[in-house]
Design a protein around this motif. Sequence first.
Motif, short mmCIF file in Angstrom:
data_model
loop_
_atom_site.label_atom_id
_atom_site.label_comp_id
_atom_site.label_asym_id
_atom_site.label_seq_id
_atom_site.Cartn_x
_atom_site.Cartn_y
_atom_site.Cartn_z
N PRO A 164 0.81 -1.23 0.00
CA PRO A 164 0.00 0.00 0.00
C PRO A 164 0.85 1.27 0.00
N LYS A 165 1.97 1.24 0.68
CA LYS A 165 2.88 2.40 0.72
C LYS A 165 3.45 2.67 -0.67
N VAL A 166 3.84 1.59 -1.36
CA VAL A 166 4.40 1.72 -2.71
C VAL A 166 3.37 2.29 -3.68
N LEU A 167 2.12 1.87 -3.52
CA LEU A 167 1.06 2.28 -4.45
C LEU A 167 0.50 3.67 -4.15
N GLN A 168 0.77 4.16 -2.96
CA GLN A 168 0.09 5.36 -2.44
C GLN A 168 0.06 6.54 -3.41
N ASN A 169 1.21 6.95 -3.92
CA ASN A 169 1.26 8.11 -4.80
C ASN A 169 1.70 7.76 -6.22
N THR A 170 1.58 6.48 -6.57
CA THR A 170 1.95 6.03 -7.91
C THR A 170 0.86 6.42 -8.90
N SER A 171 1.27 6.77 -10.11
CA SER A 171 0.29 7.05 -11.16
C SER A 171 0.85 6.58 -12.50
N GLY A 172 -0.02 6.51 -13.51
CA GLY A 172 0.39 6.05 -14.83
C GLY A 172 0.30 4.54 -14.95
N PHE A 173 1.22 3.85 -14.30
CA PHE A 173 1.16 2.40 -14.18
C PHE A 173 2.09 1.97 -13.07
N VAL A 174 1.94 0.71 -12.67
CA VAL A 174 2.87 0.10 -11.70
C VAL A 174 3.83 -0.77 -12.50
N TYR A 175 5.10 -0.63 -12.21
CA TYR A 175 6.13 -1.43 -12.88
C TYR A 175 6.49 -2.57 -11.94
N TYR A 176 6.09 -3.78 -12.31
CA TYR A 176 6.43 -4.93 -11.48
C TYR A 176 7.73 -5.54 -11.97
N ASP A 192 5.25 -17.60 -12.30
CA ASP A 192 5.62 -16.88 -11.07
C ASP A 192 5.00 -15.48 -11.05
N VAL A 193 4.95 -14.85 -12.21
CA VAL A 193 4.54 -13.45 -12.31
C VAL A 193 3.02 -13.28 -12.16
N GLY A 194 2.25 -14.21 -12.73
CA GLY A 194 0.79 -14.06 -12.73
C GLY A 194 0.17 -13.81 -11.36
N PRO A 195 0.47 -14.64 -10.37
CA PRO A 195 -0.11 -14.42 -9.04
C PRO A 195 0.31 -13.10 -8.41
N GLU A 196 1.55 -12.68 -8.69
CA GLU A 196 2.03 -11.42 -8.14
C GLU A 196 1.30 -10.22 -8.77
N VAL A 197 1.07 -10.29 -10.07
CA VAL A 197 0.31 -9.24 -10.76
C VAL A 197 -1.10 -9.17 -10.18
N ALA A 198 -1.72 -10.32 -9.98
CA ALA A 198 -3.08 -10.37 -9.42
C ALA A 198 -3.10 -9.76 -8.01
N THR A 204 -5.00 -1.92 -6.61
CA THR A 204 -4.93 -0.70 -7.41
C THR A 204 -5.68 -0.89 -8.73
N ASP A 205 -6.20 0.20 -9.26
CA ASP A 205 -6.83 0.18 -10.59
C ASP A 205 -5.82 0.48 -11.69
N LEU A 206 -4.59 0.78 -11.32
CA LEU A 206 -3.58 1.12 -12.32
C LEU A 206 -3.16 -0.12 -13.12
N PRO A 207 -2.79 0.06 -14.38
CA PRO A 207 -2.22 -1.06 -15.13
C PRO A 207 -0.93 -1.55 -14.46
N VAL A 208 -0.67 -2.84 -14.56
CA VAL A 208 0.56 -3.42 -14.03
C VAL A 208 1.38 -3.95 -15.21
N ILE A 209 2.54 -3.34 -15.40
CA ILE A 209 3.44 -3.70 -16.50
C ILE A 209 4.64 -4.43 -15.90
N ALA A 227 -0.32 -10.02 -17.47
CA ALA A 227 -0.19 -8.64 -16.98
C ALA A 227 -0.86 -7.70 -17.98
N ASP A 228 -0.69 -6.41 -17.77
CA ASP A 228 -1.24 -5.44 -18.71
C ASP A 228 -0.25 -5.07 -19.80
N GLY A 229 0.94 -5.66 -19.71
CA GLY A 229 1.94 -5.39 -20.73
C GLY A 229 3.31 -5.83 -20.26
#
Length: 263
Positions: A164-176, A192-198, A204-209, A227-229
Amino acid sequence: MTRIDDTFARLKSEGKKAFVAYVMAGDPDFDTSLEIVKSLPGAGVDIIELGAPFTDPMADGPTIQLAGQRALEAGMTMGRTLEMVRAFRAGNTTTPIVLMGYYNPIYSRGVDTFLAEAKEAGVDGLIVVDLPPEEDDELCIPAQKAGLNFIRLATPTTDEKRLPKVLQNTSGFVYYVSITGITGSAEAQAGDVGPEVARIKAQTDLPVIVGFGIKTPDGARNIASVADGAVVGSAIVAQIAEGKSASDVTAFVKSLADGAHSA
């Protein structure tokens, strides 16, 4: 709405995943680098991540470290990186550019000066890997106020308490970051990546790339499918390091973009 937001809205309406390409500004020299950057949208790149060369790139593996060294030796500076963005924008007003790098060159330029220049040049977002959320007042909040997205990295070690702290002021997309380690190391695995993206998308409603460890068209397709990309950096930079022509680099990028878009 920024160009980044517009791009994801368009892709969603088309039922497509995003392909993001990273290149180091000024590698191997300004003119060749600009030629490659200008060619990326035509190769299917939805968002360009432009590396800002820095002398101590602690999150990067050897491939991108060496690209930064080549760029610095060729005379690349933050000012010339922004000049490259302006030159790109002269012919393209729609493809988002995210500047990716480290805080020192921004700090030494002055945050307010840098943000004004970046916005004027046509930068859409920032990824600054050495500024944690605890330092949001330093750059993240001023960047958002200036109309730039501030994109945060989440990693396999970002637990439920930290996320939640990481997502707090993030915008545009989240880079995983798909792997624990530096850029260009182990190969990312969709299983490995799929469950983490979920897990991230539940908060968050932001895209996860997803980036780090994607090297082939099949890899881009597999990761984009969960993921979203997908982001590819080191594999593209390695082509430039080998001295491939701009057209050969572009053809390789197109194969990756086609992979991601077929997910």
